[in-house]
Design a protein around this motif. Structure first.
Motif, PDB file in Angstrom:
ATOM      1  N   HIS A 111      -3.923  -8.507   1.194  1.00 12.02           N
ATOM      2  CA  HIS A 111      -3.136  -7.523   0.432  1.00 12.02           C
ATOM      3  C   HIS A 111      -1.823  -8.140  -0.052  1.00 12.02           C
ATOM      4  O   HIS A 111      -1.391  -7.892  -1.172  1.00 12.02           O
ATOM      5  CB  HIS A 111      -2.786  -6.291   1.288  1.00 12.02           C
ATOM      6  CG  HIS A 111      -3.808  -5.194   1.272  1.00 12.02           C
ATOM      7  ND1 HIS A 111      -4.223  -4.555   0.122  1.00 12.02           N
ATOM      8  CD2 HIS A 111      -4.487  -4.604   2.283  1.00 12.02           C
ATOM      9  CE1 HIS A 111      -5.114  -3.623   0.434  1.00 12.02           C
ATOM     10  NE2 HIS A 111      -5.297  -3.639   1.734  1.00 12.02           N
TER      11      HIS A 111
ATOM     12  N   CYS B 231     -10.766   0.273   3.313  1.00 11.29           N
ATOM     13  CA  CYS B 231      -9.401   0.030   2.879  1.00 11.29           C
ATOM     14  C   CYS B 231      -8.759   1.369   2.528  1.00 11.29           C
ATOM     15  O   CYS B 231      -9.366   2.176   1.813  1.00 11.29           O
ATOM     16  CB  CYS B 231      -9.382  -0.888   1.651  1.00 11.29           C
ATOM     17  SG  CYS B 231      -7.726  -1.286   1.079  1.00 11.29           S
ATOM     18  N   LEU B 232      -7.557   1.590   3.018  1.00  9.58           N
ATOM     19  CA  LEU B 232      -6.887   2.875   2.766  1.00  9.58           C
ATOM     20  C   LEU B 232      -6.570   3.040   1.278  1.00  9.58           C
ATOM     21  O   LEU B 232      -6.339   4.152   0.814  1.00  9.58           O
ATOM     22  CB  LEU B 232      -5.609   2.977   3.605  1.00  9.58           C
ATOM     23  CG  LEU B 232      -5.857   2.992   5.121  1.00  9.58           C
ATOM     24  CD1 LEU B 232      -4.543   2.972   5.882  1.00  9.58           C
ATOM     25  CD2 LEU B 232      -6.708   4.175   5.539  1.00  9.58           C
TER      26      LEU B 232
ATOM     27  N   HIS C  65      -7.431  -9.158   6.427  1.00 11.73           N
ATOM     28  CA  HIS C  65      -7.499  -8.131   5.379  1.00 11.73           C
ATOM     29  C   HIS C  65      -6.098  -7.809   4.865  1.00 11.73           C
ATOM     30  O   HIS C  65      -5.873  -7.677   3.662  1.00 11.73           O
ATOM     31  CB  HIS C  65      -8.162  -6.872   5.965  1.00 11.73           C
ATOM     32  CG  HIS C  65      -8.221  -5.695   5.035  1.00 11.73           C
ATOM     33  ND1 HIS C  65      -9.388  -5.238   4.479  1.00 11.73           N
ATOM     34  CD2 HIS C  65      -7.244  -4.869   4.582  1.00 11.73           C
ATOM     35  CE1 HIS C  65      -9.126  -4.201   3.703  1.00 11.73           C
ATOM     36  NE2 HIS C  65      -7.822  -3.934   3.748  1.00 11.73           N
TER      37      HIS C  65
ATOM     38  N   GLN D 175       0.823  -1.221   0.000  1.00  6.57           N
ATOM     39  CA  GLN D 175       0.000   0.000   0.000  1.00  6.57           C
ATOM     40  C   GLN D 175       0.856   1.271   0.000  1.00  6.57           C
ATOM     41  O   GLN D 175       0.335   2.361  -0.232  1.00  6.57           O
ATOM     42  CB  GLN D 175      -0.951   0.007   1.190  1.00  6.57           C
ATOM     43  CG  GLN D 175      -2.002  -1.093   1.116  1.00  6.57           C
ATOM     44  CD  GLN D 175      -2.953  -1.048   2.265  1.00  6.57           C
ATOM     45  OE1 GLN D 175      -2.667  -1.592   3.327  1.00  6.57           O
ATOM     46  NE2 GLN D 175      -4.074  -0.392   2.098  1.00  6.57           N
TER      47      GLN D 175
HETATM   48 ZN   LIG Z   1      -6.769  -2.517   2.754  1.00  8.40          ZN
END
Ligand SMILES: [Zn+2]
Ligand SMILES: O=C(O)C[C@@H](Cc1ccccc1)[C@H](O)SCc1ccccc1
Length: 170
Positions: free
Chosen positions: A138, A92-93, A134, A49
């Motif tokens: 990713h 989710c960011l 979660h 991310q």
């Molecule tokens: Zn996420």
């Protein structure tokens, strides 16, 4: 603080590489991830991310700003998950301002290495269980929208593809 990778960026679909040895580079990455996570704010973050395809996850489910409990998971893997499921309204960011109910195993046992290189195993329930599942998704290029109906997923992908074309926030 590092810039977040946002849908439809295809880096989110990469399979992140195992970390192996704990080096200064990995310790620096974990520090950057925690700083970025607290700034977002979020309760979890996967290295992809912030654009780094390595199997590193940071989590802090403590509610209190002043009593932070940062956790770093290197090469985490789920070694057991409960039959019982739980539904949680996930966000989710990397998919800002979109929330949807996702069903996952209620409890999981996770094996990982910590920053000292020691192998740990924890039993997680509640928010920590949802969050670690979660984040491990990713690491495998899976997003929470992949657990939704195709109809819902197509709507989200269209919304973020359009926003990206217009070059503006979703
Ligand atoms: Zn996420
Ligand atoms: O994008 C991420 O990985 C950060 C996620 C982690 C998370 C997702 C679903 C459920 C729990 C945690 C969140 O955006 S962090 C924001 C947040 C905070 C509290 C509860 C849910 C989501």
């Amino acid at each position: 603080v590092r810039p977040l990778v946002i849908l439809p960026d295809t880096r989110l679909r990469l399979i992140s590489e195992p970390v192996g040895a704990v080096t200064d580079e990995i310790r620096k990455l974990a520090a950057d991830m925690l700083e970025t996570m607290y700034d977002a704010p979020g309760v979890g973050l996967a290295a992809i991310q912030i654009g780094v395809p390595r199997r590193v996850v940071t989590i802090d489910t403590s509610k209190d700003e002043n009593a932070r409990e940062p956790r770093v998971f290197l090469d985490p893997e789920i070694v057991w998950s409960s039959e019982e499921k739980r539904v949680y309204d996930e966000g989710c960011l990397s998919i800002p301002e979109y929330y949807a109910e996702v069903e996952r195993p209620d409890r999981v046992r996770v094996r990982y290495r910590d920053l000292t290189g020691a192998t740990q195993e924890i039993d997680a329930d509640g928010l920590l269980s949802t969050c670690i599942q979660h984040e491990i998704d990713h690491l495998n290029g899976v997003l929470f929208i992949d657990h939704l109906s195709k109809l819902k997923r197509d709507r989200v992908n269209k919304k973020f593809a359009k926003a990206a074309k217009r070059g503006e926030a979703a």
